[in-house]
Design a protein around this motif. Structure first.
Motif, PDB file in Angstrom:
ATOM      1  N   ALA A 115      56.038  90.301 -28.422  1.00  0.00           N
ATOM      2  CA  ALA A 115      57.351  90.831 -28.782  1.00  0.00           C
ATOM      3  C   ALA A 115      57.350  91.627 -30.080  1.00  0.00           C
ATOM      4  O   ALA A 115      58.354  92.263 -30.401  1.00  0.00           O
ATOM      5  N   ALA A 116      56.263  91.621 -30.816  1.00  0.00           N
ATOM      6  CA  ALA A 116      56.219  92.337 -32.093  1.00  0.00           C
ATOM      7  C   ALA A 116      54.933  93.140 -32.231  1.00  0.00           C
ATOM      8  O   ALA A 116      54.273  93.113 -33.267  1.00  0.00           O
ATOM      9  N   ASN A 117      54.574  93.867 -31.190  1.00  0.00           N
ATOM     10  CA  ASN A 117      53.341  94.636 -31.208  1.00  0.00           C
ATOM     11  C   ASN A 117      53.519  95.863 -32.094  1.00  0.00           C
ATOM     12  O   ASN A 117      54.494  96.611 -31.945  1.00  0.00           O
ATOM     13  N   GLY A 118      52.587  96.090 -33.002  1.00  0.00           N
ATOM     14  CA  GLY A 118      52.676  97.206 -33.936  1.00  0.00           C
ATOM     15  C   GLY A 118      52.669  98.569 -33.270  1.00  0.00           C
ATOM     16  O   GLY A 118      53.322  99.493 -33.723  1.00  0.00           O
ATOM     17  N   TYR A 140      53.158  99.142 -29.633  1.00  0.00           N
ATOM     18  CA  TYR A 140      54.004  99.277 -28.446  1.00  0.00           C
ATOM     19  C   TYR A 140      55.353  98.572 -28.549  1.00  0.00           C
ATOM     20  O   TYR A 140      56.100  98.533 -27.579  1.00  0.00           O
ATOM     21  N   GLY A 141      55.665  97.997 -29.703  1.00  0.00           N
ATOM     22  CA  GLY A 141      56.950  97.302 -29.845  1.00  0.00           C
ATOM     23  C   GLY A 141      56.956  96.023 -29.032  1.00  0.00           C
ATOM     24  O   GLY A 141      56.108  95.156 -29.204  1.00  0.00           O
ATOM     25  N   ASN A 142      57.891  95.919 -28.129  1.00  0.00           N
ATOM     26  CA  ASN A 142      57.959  94.772 -27.217  1.00  0.00           C
ATOM     27  C   ASN A 142      57.034  95.076 -26.036  1.00  0.00           C
ATOM     28  O   ASN A 142      57.412  95.791 -25.121  1.00  0.00           O
ATOM     29  N   LEU A 143      55.820  94.538 -26.069  1.00  0.00           N
ATOM     30  CA  LEU A 143      54.801  94.818 -25.051  1.00  0.00           C
ATOM     31  C   LEU A 143      54.809  93.722 -24.001  1.00  0.00           C
ATOM     32  O   LEU A 143      54.733  92.540 -24.329  1.00  0.00           O
ATOM     33  N   ALA A 144      54.934  94.116 -22.749  1.00  0.00           N
ATOM     34  CA  ALA A 144      54.920  93.161 -21.635  1.00  0.00           C
ATOM     35  C   ALA A 144      53.965  93.662 -20.557  1.00  0.00           C
ATOM     36  O   ALA A 144      53.961  94.840 -20.206  1.00  0.00           O
ATOM     37  N   VAL A 145      53.146  92.746 -20.060  1.00  0.00           N
ATOM     38  CA  VAL A 145      52.192  93.047 -18.994  1.00  0.00           C
ATOM     39  C   VAL A 145      52.437  92.020 -17.908  1.00  0.00           C
ATOM     40  O   VAL A 145      52.435  90.818 -18.184  1.00  0.00           O
ATOM     41  N   ALA A 146      52.670  92.460 -16.676  1.00  0.00           N
ATOM     42  CA  ALA A 146      52.987  91.526 -15.602  1.00  0.00           C
ATOM     43  C   ALA A 146      52.283  91.927 -14.313  1.00  0.00           C
ATOM     44  O   ALA A 146      52.028  93.103 -14.070  1.00  0.00           O
ATOM     45  N   GLY A 205      55.628 103.774 -27.972  1.00  0.00           N
ATOM     46  CA  GLY A 205      54.208 104.056 -27.824  1.00  0.00           C
ATOM     47  C   GLY A 205      53.840 105.006 -26.712  1.00  0.00           C
ATOM     48  O   GLY A 205      52.678 105.345 -26.540  1.00  0.00           O
ATOM     49  N   GLY A 206      54.826 105.460 -25.942  1.00  0.00           N
ATOM     50  CA  GLY A 206      54.546 106.437 -24.893  1.00  0.00           C
ATOM     51  C   GLY A 206      54.482 107.852 -25.470  1.00  0.00           C
ATOM     52  O   GLY A 206      54.703 108.070 -26.667  1.00  0.00           O
ATOM     53  N   SER A 207      54.187 108.815 -24.627  1.00  0.00           N
ATOM     54  CA  SER A 207      54.096 110.194 -25.097  1.00  0.00           C
ATOM     55  C   SER A 207      55.480 110.730 -25.449  1.00  0.00           C
ATOM     56  O   SER A 207      56.487 110.343 -24.853  1.00  0.00           O
ATOM     57  N   ASN A 208      55.524 111.600 -26.431  1.00  0.00           N
ATOM     58  CA  ASN A 208      56.748 112.281 -26.866  1.00  0.00           C
ATOM     59  C   ASN A 208      57.888 111.329 -27.203  1.00  0.00           C
ATOM     60  O   ASN A 208      59.048 111.596 -26.909  1.00  0.00           O
ATOM     61  N   GLY A 209      57.553 110.179 -27.792  1.00  0.00           N
ATOM     62  CA  GLY A 209      58.575 109.237 -28.220  1.00  0.00           C
ATOM     63  C   GLY A 209      59.166 108.373 -27.121  1.00  0.00           C
ATOM     64  O   GLY A 209      60.096 107.606 -27.357  1.00  0.00           O
ATOM     65  N   LEU A 210      58.648 108.488 -25.916  1.00  0.00           N
ATOM     66  CA  LEU A 210      59.150 107.677 -24.808  1.00  0.00           C
ATOM     67  C   LEU A 210      58.552 106.276 -24.847  1.00  0.00           C
ATOM     68  O   LEU A 210      57.514 106.054 -25.462  1.00  0.00           O
ATOM     69  N   PRO A 211      59.181 105.324 -24.162  1.00  0.00           N
ATOM     70  CA  PRO A 211      58.551 104.004 -24.017  1.00  0.00           C
ATOM     71  C   PRO A 211      57.232 104.142 -23.261  1.00  0.00           C
ATOM     72  O   PRO A 211      57.036 105.081 -22.498  1.00  0.00           O
ATOM     73  N   TYR A 212      56.344 103.189 -23.458  1.00  0.00           N
ATOM     74  CA  TYR A 212      55.041 103.157 -22.788  1.00  0.00           C
ATOM     75  C   TYR A 212      55.229 102.492 -21.434  1.00  0.00           C
ATOM     76  O   TYR A 212      55.860 101.433 -21.346  1.00  0.00           O
ATOM     77  N   GLY A 257      46.861  92.814 -29.195  1.00  0.00           N
ATOM     78  CA  GLY A 257      48.120  92.099 -29.318  1.00  0.00           C
ATOM     79  C   GLY A 257      47.885  90.610 -29.413  1.00  0.00           C
ATOM     80  O   GLY A 257      46.797  90.115 -29.141  1.00  0.00           O
ATOM     81  N   THR A 258      48.919  89.918 -29.820  1.00  0.00           N
ATOM     82  CA  THR A 258      48.911  88.467 -29.834  1.00  0.00           C
ATOM     83  C   THR A 258      49.747  88.048 -28.633  1.00  0.00           C
ATOM     84  O   THR A 258      50.975  88.016 -28.697  1.00  0.00           O
ATOM     85  N   PHE A 259      49.072  87.786 -27.527  1.00  0.00           N
ATOM     86  CA  PHE A 259      49.768  87.577 -26.257  1.00  0.00           C
ATOM     87  C   PHE A 259      50.124  86.118 -26.008  1.00  0.00           C
ATOM     88  O   PHE A 259      49.303  85.234 -26.212  1.00  0.00           O
TER      89      PHE A 259
END
Length: 184
Positions: A89-92, A94-100, A119-126, A69-71
């Motif tokens: 905010a534009a991760n290919g 994970y979509g909106n990727l946030a790490v805290a 990006g999570g399993s079965n279409g769920l968010p990661y 990602g471009t963090f």
């Protein structure tokens, strides 16, 4: 709702609170392609000074696989709590990727959250979460200058197609390369 789901939600809420705290401050807007130069540690910087990573770019890996990602790295201190965040905010993938992560002045990791709008399993968010005092994980932080290396294990999103399997444990390795610490 199962106990494991409650633990995951608790960790995600704690990490989201940390992210909210960070986002109310100013970000340094350094990305992975623009490494931040480490600044000398100040007496008010959180965490014990230990040998570990120094300088370089912010990075994340889960179970040994790098999350590319471009963090934008944001680091803020309020009182005895240091809030650290990486956002893309534009991760290919994970979509909106946030790490805290939130770390106390003694170097204790209070919470870690890694979330993506997809990006999570079965279409769920990661989602991966750790919350201090909650079963199912651990985390530690090492500080070198204004670079924080947070490692540990969190609870991932359960597979809803197999609810009896429960959530899975996932190892994380995060480097927050802070060019500045707002409030620190």
């Amino acid at each position: 709702m199962s106990t494991a789901s409650i633990r995951l939600c608790t960790a995600a809420v704690a990490a989201s609170a940390a992210l909210a705290l960070v986002l109310t401050g100013c970000g340094d807007s350094k990305s992975a392609s623009q490494p931040a130069a480490p600044a000398p540690a100040s007496p008010t910087a959180a965490g014990p000074v230990s040998p570990g990573p120094s300088g370089g770019a912010s990075a994340v890996s889960v179970d040994g696989a790098k999350l590319t990602g471009t963090f934008d790295t944001t680091c803020a201190k309020q009182g005895d709590v240091l809030a650290l965040a990486l956002t893309d905010a534009a991760n290919g993938t994970y979509g909106n990727l946030a790490v805290a992560a939130t770390v106390t002045g003694t170097g204790t990791v209070q919470a870690v959250g890694i979330t993506g709008s997809k990006g999570g399993s079965n279409g769920l968010p990661y989602a991966i979460g750790f919350g201090k005092g909650q079963p199912g994980g651990s985390a530690e932080a090492v500080k070198s200058g204004n670079t924080f290396h947070v490692t540990g294990e969190g609870v991932g999103t359960p597979d809803l197609t197999n609810p009896t399997a429960g959530p899975k444990s996932q190892k994380f390795d995060i480097t927050f390369a802070c060019s500045t610490i707002v409030g620190g």
